[in-house]
Design an enzyme around this catalytic site. Sequence first.
Site, PDB file in Angstrom:
ATOM      1  N   ASN A 287      18.661 -11.872 -43.615  1.00 51.88           N
ATOM      2  CA  ASN A 287      17.541 -12.710 -43.204  1.00 51.88           C
ATOM      3  C   ASN A 287      16.309 -11.804 -43.171  1.00 51.88           C
ATOM      4  O   ASN A 287      16.136 -11.030 -42.244  1.00 51.88           O
ATOM      5  CB  ASN A 287      17.832 -13.301 -41.815  1.00 51.88           C
ATOM      6  CG  ASN A 287      16.655 -14.078 -41.254  1.00 51.88           C
ATOM      7  OD1 ASN A 287      15.680 -14.337 -41.957  1.00 51.88           O
ATOM      8  ND2 ASN A 287      16.748 -14.456 -39.981  1.00 51.88           N
ATOM      9  N   TRP A 288      15.507 -11.917 -44.221  1.00 48.49           N
ATOM     10  CA  TRP A 288      14.348 -11.014 -44.325  1.00 48.49           C
ATOM     11  C   TRP A 288      13.245 -11.383 -43.335  1.00 48.49           C
ATOM     12  O   TRP A 288      12.297 -10.627 -43.150  1.00 48.49           O
ATOM     13  CB  TRP A 288      13.789 -11.036 -45.755  1.00 48.49           C
ATOM     14  CG  TRP A 288      14.669 -10.401 -46.789  1.00 48.49           C
ATOM     15  CD1 TRP A 288      15.918  -9.867 -46.612  1.00 48.49           C
ATOM     16  CD2 TRP A 288      14.358 -10.233 -48.187  1.00 48.49           C
ATOM     17  NE1 TRP A 288      16.404  -9.375 -47.803  1.00 48.49           N
ATOM     18  CE2 TRP A 288      15.471  -9.587 -48.791  1.00 48.49           C
ATOM     19  CE3 TRP A 288      13.268 -10.561 -48.984  1.00 48.49           C
ATOM     20  CZ2 TRP A 288      15.496  -9.273 -50.149  1.00 48.49           C
ATOM     21  CZ3 TRP A 288      13.300 -10.241 -50.345  1.00 48.49           C
ATOM     22  CH2 TRP A 288      14.395  -9.609 -50.913  1.00 48.49           C
ATOM     23  N   LYS A 289      13.335 -12.578 -42.743  1.00 55.52           N
ATOM     24  CA  LYS A 289      12.271 -13.061 -41.842  1.00 55.52           C
ATOM     25  C   LYS A 289      10.916 -12.991 -42.554  1.00 55.52           C
ATOM     26  O   LYS A 289      10.867 -13.181 -43.758  1.00 55.52           O
ATOM     27  CB  LYS A 289      12.291 -12.286 -40.518  1.00 55.52           C
ATOM     28  CG  LYS A 289      13.694 -12.275 -39.913  1.00 55.52           C
ATOM     29  CD  LYS A 289      13.736 -11.860 -38.473  1.00 55.52           C
ATOM     30  CE  LYS A 289      15.192 -11.916 -37.987  1.00 55.52           C
ATOM     31  NZ  LYS A 289      15.300 -11.655 -36.551  1.00 55.52           N
TER      32      LYS A 289
ATOM     33  N   HIS B 224      17.218 -21.287 -36.544  1.00 53.76           N
ATOM     34  CA  HIS B 224      17.158 -19.904 -36.058  1.00 53.76           C
ATOM     35  C   HIS B 224      16.420 -19.890 -34.710  1.00 53.76           C
ATOM     36  O   HIS B 224      15.485 -20.666 -34.510  1.00 53.76           O
ATOM     37  CB  HIS B 224      16.438 -19.021 -37.069  1.00 53.76           C
ATOM     38  CG  HIS B 224      16.542 -17.570 -36.742  1.00 53.76           C
ATOM     39  ND1 HIS B 224      15.743 -16.977 -35.779  1.00 53.76           N
ATOM     40  CD2 HIS B 224      17.369 -16.607 -37.195  1.00 53.76           C
ATOM     41  CE1 HIS B 224      16.082 -15.702 -35.679  1.00 53.76           C
ATOM     42  NE2 HIS B 224      17.070 -15.445 -36.522  1.00 53.76           N
TER      43      HIS B 224
ATOM     44  N   GLU C  57      14.233 -18.056 -33.552  1.00 50.89           N
ATOM     45  CA  GLU C  57      12.779 -17.864 -33.655  1.00 50.89           C
ATOM     46  C   GLU C  57      12.077 -19.179 -33.992  1.00 50.89           C
ATOM     47  O   GLU C  57      10.967 -19.436 -33.546  1.00 50.89           O
ATOM     48  CB  GLU C  57      12.478 -16.764 -34.686  1.00 50.89           C
ATOM     49  CG  GLU C  57      12.808 -15.389 -34.123  1.00 50.89           C
ATOM     50  CD  GLU C  57      13.241 -14.359 -35.149  1.00 50.89           C
ATOM     51  OE1 GLU C  57      12.987 -14.532 -36.353  1.00 50.89           O
ATOM     52  OE2 GLU C  57      13.869 -13.353 -34.727  1.00 50.89           O
TER      53      GLU C  57
ATOM     54  N   GLU D 174      24.291 -16.450 -32.924  1.00 50.67           N
ATOM     55  CA  GLU D 174      23.308 -15.394 -32.701  1.00 50.67           C
ATOM     56  C   GLU D 174      22.836 -15.415 -31.253  1.00 50.67           C
ATOM     57  O   GLU D 174      21.901 -16.158 -30.908  1.00 50.67           O
ATOM     58  CB  GLU D 174      22.106 -15.604 -33.632  1.00 50.67           C
ATOM     59  CG  GLU D 174      22.459 -15.539 -35.105  1.00 50.67           C
ATOM     60  CD  GLU D 174      21.280 -15.046 -35.924  1.00 50.67           C
ATOM     61  OE1 GLU D 174      21.449 -14.053 -36.643  1.00 50.67           O
ATOM     62  OE2 GLU D 174      20.185 -15.620 -35.824  1.00 50.67           O
TER      63      GLU D 174
ATOM     64  N   GLY E  68      17.326  -8.474 -32.859  1.00 46.79           N
ATOM     65  CA  GLY E  68      16.233  -7.513 -32.979  1.00 46.79           C
ATOM     66  C   GLY E  68      16.104  -6.554 -31.812  1.00 46.79           C
ATOM     67  O   GLY E  68      15.093  -5.870 -31.679  1.00 46.79           O
TER      68      GLY E  68
ATOM     69  N   SER F 186      21.481  -7.773 -34.238  1.00 44.79           N
ATOM     70  CA  SER F 186      21.590  -6.315 -34.318  1.00 44.79           C
ATOM     71  C   SER F 186      22.882  -5.837 -34.966  1.00 44.79           C
ATOM     72  O   SER F 186      23.438  -4.806 -34.573  1.00 44.79           O
ATOM     73  CB  SER F 186      21.401  -5.680 -32.940  1.00 44.79           C
ATOM     74  OG  SER F 186      20.135  -6.038 -32.401  1.00 44.79           O
TER      75      SER F 186
ATOM     76  N   GLY G 176      19.385  -9.308 -39.841  1.00 44.06           N
ATOM     77  CA  GLY G 176      17.924  -9.265 -39.908  1.00 44.06           C
ATOM     78  C   GLY G 176      17.444  -7.882 -40.328  1.00 44.06           C
ATOM     79  O   GLY G 176      17.435  -7.547 -41.511  1.00 44.06           O
ATOM     80  N   GLY G 177      17.084  -7.068 -39.337  1.00 43.50           N
ATOM     81  CA  GLY G 177      16.508  -5.744 -39.598  1.00 43.50           C
ATOM     82  C   GLY G 177      17.232  -4.928 -40.665  1.00 43.50           C
ATOM     83  O   GLY G 177      16.602  -4.399 -41.595  1.00 43.50           O
TER      84      GLY G 177
HETATM   85  P1  PGA Z   1      18.676  -8.736 -36.332  1.00 46.73           P
HETATM   86  O1  PGA Z   1      18.323 -10.277 -36.666  1.00 46.73           O
HETATM   87  O2  PGA Z   1      19.818  -8.347 -37.218  1.00 46.73           O
HETATM   88  O3  PGA Z   1      17.400  -7.983 -36.669  1.00 46.73           O
HETATM   89  O4  PGA Z   1      19.018  -8.668 -34.894  1.00 46.73           O
HETATM   90  C1  PGA Z   1      19.334 -11.213 -36.892  1.00 46.73           C
HETATM   91  C2  PGA Z   1      18.730 -12.563 -37.084  1.00 46.73           C
HETATM   92  O5  PGA Z   1      17.739 -12.881 -36.389  1.00 46.73           O
HETATM   93  O6  PGA Z   1      19.186 -13.360 -37.917  1.00 46.73           O
END
Ligand code: PGA
Length: 255
Positions: A13-15, A98, A100, A170, A176, A216, A237-238
């Site tokens: 997930n590049w966000k 998600h 966010e 999640e 994050g 994470s 994500g990251g």
């Molecule tokens: P993260 O993000 O791996 O940076 O914690 C995961 C996500 O939000 O899908």
Amino acid sequence: MDRRYRKTIIAGNWKMNITPSEAKKLTTALLPLSAVKDTSIVLCVPAIDITTVKRTLRQTRIAVGGQNCHFESKGAFTGEISPEMLIDAGAKYVIIGHSERRSMFGDTDEIVRKKIASAIAAGLRPILCVGETEEQRKQGVTEEIIRVQIKSAVYGLSADDFRKIVVAYEPIWAIGTGNTATPEDANEVCKLIRTCLRELYGARPSRSISILYGGSMNEKNAKALLAMPHIDGGLIGGASLKPDAFAAIVEASKA
Ligand code: PGA
């Protein structure tokens, strides 16, 4: 992972990172991963990157996904993107709900439900995200929160359509933050999600749904998380922005 019944999926997930011109470079660095056979790899990228990423991935087994869509297929919704547009641009998956989107852009359980239904109707495979806050975990209501999110998201879905979904657990406190859930805790909630799906759709269909963990996940903790019987992959994500880390997670998912 239990590969007898379901696919192992590692999704990035590049966000809101990576411009179209950067996307080609990052995707090219990931091309060697297309040799991996047992794991489905998906890159969920900003909508404006989809055509570039898709073109770079042509003739590989790596799929592309969006990170959100509207529930209408077209019309006066300035700034929005429909599931049909994602499909036409080359996406196969789309992340829906998600945390966010839920916390910053007003995606309620009802909106999530509508988005899931339209994404499937358009031919996309939705990756439905659910998860509790730190406060909710402390209060001991994780199970209730997850059940509400799952039940309202799939409400009204036919058994056939239900089979197209992927779920990502999640925990919001893990996204994050570097605070990954322990493999045991993550497994327990993924198991609860499967129990909830089984109550709604029966044993066979729910056995085939891939349930991912996200929050994470990185090259160091992936192996232990993926070793759990109810965790069928990861939403990353990251670490998905770093080719070496993402490749190491895919490696950790191999049979
Ligand atoms: P993260 O993000 O791996 O940076 O914690 C995961 C996500 O939000 O899908």
